[in-house]
Design an enzyme around this catalytic site. Structure first.
Site, PDB file in Angstrom:
ATOM      1  CB  SER A  26      -0.875  -0.009   1.249  1.00  0.00           C
ATOM      2  OG  SER A  26      -0.054   0.170   2.400  1.00  0.00           O
ATOM      3  CG  ASP A  77      -3.739  -3.005  -1.458  1.00  0.00           C
ATOM      4  OD1 ASP A  77      -4.710  -3.189  -2.216  1.00  0.00           O
ATOM      5  OD2 ASP A  77      -3.784  -3.217  -0.217  1.00  0.00           O
ATOM      6  CG  HIS A  78      -6.640   0.204  -1.701  1.00  0.00           C
ATOM      7  ND1 HIS A  78      -7.947   0.323  -2.108  1.00  0.00           N
ATOM      8  CD2 HIS A  78      -6.571  -0.956  -1.010  1.00  0.00           C
ATOM      9  CE1 HIS A  78      -8.637  -0.717  -1.669  1.00  0.00           C
ATOM     10  NE2 HIS A  78      -7.831  -1.512  -1.014  1.00  0.00           N
ATOM     11  CG  ASP A  90      -9.780   2.489  -4.661  1.00  0.00           C
ATOM     12  OD1 ASP A  90     -10.835   2.688  -5.311  1.00  0.00           O
ATOM     13  OD2 ASP A  90      -9.767   2.193  -3.465  1.00  0.00           O
ATOM     14  CD  GLU A 107     -12.658  -0.772  -4.589  1.00  0.00           C
ATOM     15  OE1 GLU A 107     -11.518  -1.222  -4.357  1.00  0.00           O
ATOM     16  OE2 GLU A 107     -13.434  -0.378  -3.700  1.00  0.00           O
ATOM     17  CG  HIS A 142      -9.982  -2.571   3.467  1.00  0.00           C
ATOM     18  ND1 HIS A 142     -10.365  -1.490   2.711  1.00  0.00           N
ATOM     19  CD2 HIS A 142      -9.415  -3.440   2.601  1.00  0.00           C
ATOM     20  CE1 HIS A 142     -10.020  -1.693   1.444  1.00  0.00           C
ATOM     21  NE2 HIS A 142      -9.453  -2.875   1.348  1.00  0.00           N
ATOM     22  N   GLY A 143      -9.973  -4.583   7.347  1.00  0.00           N
ATOM     23  CA  GLY A 143      -9.701  -4.585   8.780  1.00  0.00           C
ATOM     24  C   GLY A 143     -10.285  -5.779   9.517  1.00  0.00           C
ATOM     25  CB  SER A 158      -8.750 -10.890   6.671  1.00  0.00           C
ATOM     26  OG  SER A 158      -7.435 -10.646   6.221  1.00  0.00           O
ATOM     27  CG  ASN A 164      -6.733  -7.621  -2.314  1.00  0.00           C
ATOM     28  OD1 ASN A 164      -6.359  -8.346  -3.234  1.00  0.00           O
ATOM     29  ND2 ASN A 164      -6.740  -6.306  -2.401  1.00  0.00           N
TER      30      ASN A 164
HETATM   31  P1  13P Z   1      -8.329  -7.411   4.908  1.00  0.00           P
HETATM   32  O1  13P Z   1      -8.293  -6.231   5.838  1.00  0.00           O
HETATM   33  O2  13P Z   1      -9.627  -8.160   5.030  1.00  0.00           O
HETATM   34  O3  13P Z   1      -7.163  -8.295   5.074  1.00  0.00           O
HETATM   35  O4  13P Z   1      -8.301  -6.835   3.411  1.00  0.00           O
HETATM   36  C1  13P Z   1      -7.092  -6.439   2.826  1.00  0.00           C
HETATM   37  C2  13P Z   1      -7.284  -5.728   1.529  1.00  0.00           C
HETATM   38  O5  13P Z   1      -8.340  -5.735   0.926  1.00  0.00           O
HETATM   39  C3  13P Z   1      -6.109  -5.028   0.981  1.00  0.00           C
HETATM   40  O6  13P Z   1      -6.408  -4.314  -0.177  1.00  0.00           O
HETATM   41  O1  G3H Z   2      -6.376  -2.119   1.982  1.00  0.00           O
HETATM   42  C1  G3H Z   2      -5.742  -1.948   2.980  1.00  0.00           C
HETATM   43  C2  G3H Z   2      -4.585  -2.787   3.367  1.00  0.00           C
HETATM   44  O2  G3H Z   2      -4.943  -3.552   4.488  1.00  0.00           O
HETATM   45  C3  G3H Z   2      -3.353  -1.956   3.589  1.00  0.00           C
HETATM   46  O3  G3H Z   2      -3.464  -1.214   4.755  1.00  0.00           O
HETATM   47  O4  G3H Z   2      -2.824   1.168   4.238  1.00  0.00           O
HETATM   48  O5  G3H Z   2      -2.594   0.221   6.551  1.00  0.00           O
HETATM   49  O6  G3H Z   2      -1.039  -0.479   4.730  1.00  0.00           O
HETATM   50  P1  G3H Z   2      -2.416  -0.004   5.075  1.00  0.00           P
HETATM   51 ZN    ZN Z   3      -8.320  -3.377  -0.254  1.00  0.00          ZN
END
Ligand code: 13P
Ligand code: G3H
Ligand code: ZN
Length: 348
Positions: free
Chosen positions: A59, A92-93, A114, A151, A195-196, A232, A272
């Site tokens: 990220s 990522d994002h 994104d 996305e 997320h999270g 997750s 992801n």
């Molecule tokens: P989780 O927080 O469910 O692991 O998702 C991660 C994610 O989508 C990263 O882009």
């Molecule tokens: O999409 C989010 C991922 O879990 C990355 O999170 O921005 O805290 O690195 P982060």
């Molecule tokens: Zn994500």
């Protein structure tokens, strides 16, 4: 030499090829977030042990935490250490086109633009904005053979700094138009995940997760690889171990592996996972710190943390069906991928 992207002496695979192969083989590929050496080693060790292709994603926060040069060289080390493994380095994002272009310059073989959110990473954008920025990135990336994920729709969950906090599920007809107009290789769809660690207060079912959207989108876009963010599973045993070792996590539910497997049967190819790795590492660190109060060599703590990362990632590689597929194909170079895109430009 087996691999031929541009980052390293032992170069990287592209998302497009790895997901095309996953579609051919009927499996999903985990995309695991990386911020430091131990996380990356855990991921790569798992890929080697299960003989799986893997997507390593960073990220903007990860790039800021590790520093672009450290991250870049860690990936070079990973790819040299595991030459048999098709390894994608994915952003990522990405919040705006400039970030994606910076990542491409750094050597990423895949980027996510994104555009479902504005550059603040929080405010839902309008459709035209999303199409414009995603298409701009796809044109620049494809010219270099780099893959692009877009996305459509927004996920819930703002605790990790991404997301609007409101859920806008993906509209299947709009998805068709979006893919046609942007030329993305992979499409992140919003089906009710976030997320999270705090995703659901009860085990999610058909009411909570819009799995039917996956089937509908796959029916309309059979060639487009779908991406499930927020995937997750938040294993209760990890939450319990963290709490037993002095942590304070609330009771929570993640996305059941069976739901992800159902998605994979209907066109989800990139899955992801960040939080599960974070939980595994935190559980192992807390336990090791408690078990050895007089220890002050950090290796005593990071070793079990790295092993815990490896264990959860290997489990997901088996769950998603990518285990055993590392040797299925020869990795195509960025130049070969660029030539492929040049033969079928967007809108042609
Ligand atoms: P989780 O927080 O469910 O692991 O998702 C991660 C994610 O989508 C990263 O882009
Ligand atoms: O999409 C989010 C991922 O879990 C990355 O999170 O921005 O805290 O690195 P982060
Ligand atoms: Zn994500």
């Amino acid at each position: 030499m087996r691999r031929a992207g541009s980052l390293a002496p032992m170069p990287l695979a592209t998302l497009r090829q790895v997901l095309d192969e996953a579609a051919r083989g009927g499996y999903g590929v985990g995309a695991f977030n990386v911020n430091n050496m131990e996380q990356l080693q855990g991921i790569v060790d798992a890929a080697v042990e299960t003989d799986s292709p893997v997507i390593v994603q960073a990220s903007r926060g990860a790039i800021a935490y590790a520093g672009p040069n450290y991250l870049r060289h860690l990936i070079i080390a990973a790819s040299e250490s595991a030459p048999r493994i098709p390894l994608v380095l994915h952003l990522d994002h990405g919040d705006k086109p400039e970030t994606c272009l910076m990542a491409i310059e750094l050597g990423f073989t895949s980027v996510m633009m994104d555009g479902s959110l504005l550059a603040d990473g929080r405010t839902p954008s309008d459709y035209d904005y999303n199409v414009t920025v995603t298409r701009e990135v796809a044109e620049a990336a494809h010219a270099k053979g780099v893959s692009v994920e877009g996305e459509l729709g927004t996920l819930g969950g703002i605790e990790d700094g991404h997301g609007s906090g409101e859920v806008h599920l993906t509209d299947p007809d709009q998805a068709v138009d979006f893919v046609e107009q942007t030329g993305v290789d992979a499409l992140a769809v919003a089906i009710g995940t976030s997320h999270g660690a705090y995703k659901f207060t009860k085990k999610p079912d058909g009411e909570v997760l819009a799995m039917h959207l996956i089937e509908e989108i796959h029916g309309k876009l059979p060639e487009t690889h779908m991406v499930m963010h927020g995937s997750s599973s938040v294993p209760p045993e990890l939450v319990d171990r963290i709490n037993a070792a002095g942590g304070k996590l609330e009771s929570t539910f993640g996305v059941p592996v069976e739901e992800i497997q159902q998605g994979i049967r209907h066109g989800v190819r990139k899955v992801n996972v960040d939080t599960d790795g974070r939980l595994a590492i935190t559980a192992a660190l807390r336990e090791a710190l408690n078990a050895h109060p007089s220890e002050f060599d950090p290796r005593a703590f990071f070793k079990p943390a790295r092993a815990a990362m490896k264990e959860v990632v290997a489990q997901r590689m088996n769950d998603f069906g990518s285990a055993g597929h590392a040797g299925d194909y020869e990795v195509l170079s960025l130049e070969q991928m660029a030539a492929r895109y040049a033969g079928s430009p967007v809108g042609a």
